[in-house]
Design a protein around this motif. Structure first.
Motif, PDB file in Angstrom:
ATOM      1  N   CYS A  59       0.834  -1.212   0.000  1.00 54.26           N
ATOM      2  CA  CYS A  59       0.000   0.000   0.000  1.00 54.26           C
ATOM      3  C   CYS A  59       0.860   1.250   0.000  1.00 54.26           C
ATOM      4  CB  CYS A  59      -0.881   0.001   1.248  1.00 54.26           C
ATOM      5  SG  CYS A  59      -2.018  -1.376   1.321  1.00 54.26           S
ATOM      6  N   GLY A  60       0.222   2.357  -0.228  1.00 55.09           N
ATOM      7  CA  GLY A  60       0.901   3.634  -0.131  1.00 55.09           C
ATOM      8  C   GLY A  60       1.859   3.909  -1.263  1.00 55.09           C
ATOM      9  N   ASP A  61       1.695   3.203  -2.381  1.00 60.11           N
ATOM     10  CA  ASP A  61       2.576   3.408  -3.524  1.00 60.11           C
ATOM     11  C   ASP A  61       4.038   3.260  -3.128  1.00 60.11           C
ATOM     12  OD1 ASP A  61       1.628   3.566  -6.052  1.00 60.11           O
ATOM     13  OD2 ASP A  61       1.791   5.730  -6.241  1.00 60.11           O
ATOM     14  N   ALA A  62       4.315   2.358  -2.205  1.00 60.58           N
ATOM     15  CA  ALA A  62       5.653   2.207  -1.647  1.00 60.58           C
ATOM     16  C   ALA A  62       6.516   1.245  -2.452  1.00 60.58           C
ATOM     17  CB  ALA A  62       5.542   1.712  -0.207  1.00 60.58           C
ATOM     18  N   HIS A  63       7.792   1.578  -2.538  1.00 59.25           N
ATOM     19  CA  HIS A  63       8.795   0.641  -3.032  1.00 59.25           C
ATOM     20  C   HIS A  63       9.213  -0.207  -1.833  1.00 59.25           C
ATOM     21  CE1 HIS A  63       9.273   2.936  -6.731  1.00 59.25           C
ATOM     22  NE2 HIS A  63       9.472   4.029  -6.015  1.00 59.25           N
ATOM     23  N   ALA A  64       9.800  -1.353  -2.077  1.00 56.59           N
ATOM     24  CA  ALA A  64      10.279  -2.186  -0.969  1.00 56.59           C
ATOM     25  C   ALA A  64      11.678  -2.706  -1.286  1.00 56.59           C
ATOM     26  CB  ALA A  64       9.331  -3.367  -0.743  1.00 56.59           C
ATOM     27  N   TRP A  65      12.525  -2.658  -0.294  1.00 53.08           N
ATOM     28  CA  TRP A  65      13.841  -3.278  -0.388  1.00 53.08           C
ATOM     29  C   TRP A  65      13.723  -4.601   0.353  1.00 53.08           C
ATOM     30  CZ3 TRP A  65      17.757  -1.417  -3.247  1.00 53.08           C
ATOM     31  CH2 TRP A  65      17.682  -0.091  -3.655  1.00 53.08           C
ATOM     32  N   LEU A  66      13.959  -5.697  -0.333  1.00 48.28           N
ATOM     33  CA  LEU A  66      13.820  -7.021   0.261  1.00 48.28           C
ATOM     34  C   LEU A  66      15.216  -7.612   0.432  1.00 48.28           C
ATOM     35  CD1 LEU A  66      10.965  -8.099  -2.151  1.00 48.28           C
ATOM     36  CD2 LEU A  66      10.710  -7.224   0.170  1.00 48.28           C
ATOM     37  N   GLY A  67      15.559  -7.926   1.657  1.00 49.17           N
ATOM     38  CA  GLY A  67      16.885  -8.467   1.945  1.00 49.17           C
ATOM     39  C   GLY A  67      16.790  -9.811   2.617  1.00 49.17           C
ATOM     40  N   GLN A  68      17.814 -10.607   2.431  1.00 44.64           N
ATOM     41  CA  GLN A  68      17.850 -11.947   3.005  1.00 44.64           C
ATOM     42  C   GLN A  68      19.030 -12.048   3.951  1.00 44.64           C
ATOM     43  OE1 GLN A  68      15.344 -13.861   2.341  1.00 44.64           O
ATOM     44  NE2 GLN A  68      15.998 -15.632   3.504  1.00 44.64           N
ATOM     45  N   VAL A  69      18.784 -12.544   5.167  1.00 39.92           N
ATOM     46  CA  VAL A  69      19.842 -12.678   6.156  1.00 39.92           C
ATOM     47  C   VAL A  69      20.301 -14.129   6.249  1.00 39.92           C
ATOM     48  CG1 VAL A  69      20.438 -12.364   8.589  1.00 39.92           C
ATOM     49  CG2 VAL A  69      18.969 -10.694   7.441  1.00 39.92           C
ATOM     50  N   VAL A  70      19.338 -15.061   6.337  1.00 33.20           N
ATOM     51  CA  VAL A  70      19.651 -16.478   6.484  1.00 33.20           C
ATOM     52  C   VAL A  70      18.793 -17.279   5.515  1.00 33.20           C
ATOM     53  CG1 VAL A  70      19.614 -18.441   8.095  1.00 33.20           C
ATOM     54  CG2 VAL A  70      20.174 -16.164   8.940  1.00 33.20           C
ATOM     55  N   GLY A  71      19.326 -18.318   4.927  1.00 33.91           N
ATOM     56  CA  GLY A  71      18.550 -19.182   4.031  1.00 33.91           C
ATOM     57  C   GLY A  71      18.280 -18.518   2.689  1.00 33.91           C
ATOM     58  N   THR A  72      17.276 -19.021   1.993  1.00 36.54           N
ATOM     59  CA  THR A  72      16.898 -18.463   0.693  1.00 36.54           C
ATOM     60  C   THR A  72      15.411 -18.121   0.704  1.00 36.54           C
ATOM     61  OG1 THR A  72      16.436 -20.650  -0.231  1.00 36.54           O
ATOM     62  CG2 THR A  72      18.652 -19.763  -0.583  1.00 36.54           C
ATOM     63  N   LYS A  73      15.027 -17.246  -0.210  1.00 37.05           N
ATOM     64  CA  LYS A  73      13.627 -16.828  -0.297  1.00 37.05           C
ATOM     65  C   LYS A  73      13.275 -16.624  -1.763  1.00 37.05           C
ATOM     66  CE  LYS A  73       9.733 -15.055   1.455  1.00 37.05           C
ATOM     67  NZ  LYS A  73       8.805 -15.801   2.234  1.00 37.05           N
ATOM     68  N   LEU A  74      12.166 -17.194  -2.175  1.00 36.78           N
ATOM     69  CA  LEU A  74      11.664 -17.059  -3.534  1.00 36.78           C
ATOM     70  C   LEU A  74      10.696 -15.888  -3.588  1.00 36.78           C
ATOM     71  CD1 LEU A  74      11.083 -18.197  -6.456  1.00 36.78           C
ATOM     72  CD2 LEU A  74       9.250 -19.510  -5.379  1.00 36.78           C
ATOM     73  N   PHE A  75      10.928 -14.973  -4.532  1.00 33.54           N
ATOM     74  CA  PHE A  75      10.014 -13.860  -4.786  1.00 33.54           C
ATOM     75  C   PHE A  75       9.531 -13.962  -6.219  1.00 33.54           C
ATOM     76  CE2 PHE A  75      12.619 -12.262  -1.338  1.00 33.54           C
ATOM     77  CZ  PHE A  75      11.686 -11.666  -0.511  1.00 33.54           C
ATOM     78  N   ILE A  76       8.230 -13.776  -6.411  1.00 40.19           N
ATOM     79  CA  ILE A  76       7.637 -13.797  -7.748  1.00 40.19           C
ATOM     80  C   ILE A  76       6.966 -12.444  -7.946  1.00 40.19           C
ATOM     81  CG2 ILE A  76       6.032 -14.940  -9.304  1.00 40.19           C
ATOM     82  CD1 ILE A  76       6.367 -17.469  -7.559  1.00 40.19           C
ATOM     83  N   PHE A  77       7.441 -11.711  -8.948  1.00 39.80           N
ATOM     84  CA  PHE A  77       6.938 -10.372  -9.231  1.00 39.80           C
ATOM     85  C   PHE A  77       6.174 -10.371 -10.547  1.00 39.80           C
ATOM     86  CE2 PHE A  77      10.986  -9.771  -6.962  1.00 39.80           C
ATOM     87  CZ  PHE A  77      10.568  -8.991  -5.902  1.00 39.80           C
ATOM     88  N   TYR A  78       5.151  -9.522 -10.628  1.00 39.12           N
ATOM     89  CA  TYR A  78       4.399  -9.314 -11.866  1.00 39.12           C
ATOM     90  C   TYR A  78       4.350  -7.818 -12.129  1.00 39.12           C
ATOM     91  CZ  TYR A  78       2.972 -14.146 -11.423  1.00 39.12           C
ATOM     92  OH  TYR A  78       2.990 -15.514 -11.321  1.00 39.12           O
ATOM     93  N   PRO A  79       4.516  -7.415 -13.389  1.00 37.92           N
ATOM     94  CA  PRO A  79       4.473  -5.973 -13.689  1.00 37.92           C
ATOM     95  C   PRO A  79       3.070  -5.416 -13.483  1.00 37.92           C
ATOM     96  CG  PRO A  79       4.569  -7.249 -15.720  1.00 37.92           C
ATOM     97  CD  PRO A  79       4.739  -8.227 -14.588  1.00 37.92           C
ATOM     98  N   PRO A  80       2.976  -4.130 -13.172  1.00 36.49           N
ATOM     99  CA  PRO A  80       1.663  -3.502 -12.981  1.00 36.49           C
ATOM    100  C   PRO A  80       0.745  -3.679 -14.196  1.00 36.49           C
ATOM    101  CG  PRO A  80       3.386  -2.031 -12.242  1.00 36.49           C
ATOM    102  CD  PRO A  80       4.070  -3.200 -12.909  1.00 36.49           C
TER     103      PRO A  80
END
Length: 131
Positions: A59-80
């Motif tokens: 919400c809020g037209d926010a950008h997000a910085w996604l960081g990983q500290v331990v392990g792995t994380k899958l992110f799936i993005f779709y364009p607007p």
């Protein structure tokens, strides 16, 4: 309403990351908080192994910085531009599980163009607003 965002950010960045780095002194200075910057949309979410977040944009037209500290994380993005193919509900969420889509129920989803990122420890990706 009580917003402890500034306290949470300060506590997490100053102590949490240092603890996760096992006391190493080589943590970059960019984890220091600039208190002159508005923190009204700054949030930090941490989760245990296996945490899943349903398809959404912030919400809020926010950008997000996604960081990983331990392990792995899958992110799936779709364009607007593919928002209509994600069958939005509540304007920011989708009922679709991109790892197990119900194409009979959501046929337009076949046309959505995913961008996939796997983060590993120490990596960061910028999630642009509405992606």
């Amino acid at each position: 309403q009580c917003d402890h965002t500034k306290m949470l950010i300060q506590m997490t960045l100053d102590t949490g990351l240092r603890a996760l780095a096992r006391g190493k002194d080589d943590i970059p200075q960019l984890f220091n908080v600039d208190h002159s910057v508005s923190t009204s949309l700054n949030k930090m979410f941490c989760g245990p192994k296996g945490t899943i977040t349903r398809l959404h944009f912030d919400c809020g037209d926010a950008h997000a910085w996604l960081g990983q500290v331990v392990g792995t994380k899958l992110f799936i993005f779709y364009p607007p531009s593919d928002s209509d193919k994600l069958y939005p509900i509540e304007s920011t969420h989708s009922p679709i599980d991109p790892l197990n889509p119900e194409y009979e129920k959501y046929p337009l989803f076949r046309q959505a163009r995913a961008r996939v990122v796997i983060l590993r420890p120490g990596e960061v990706v910028l999630n642009p607003r509405r992606w």
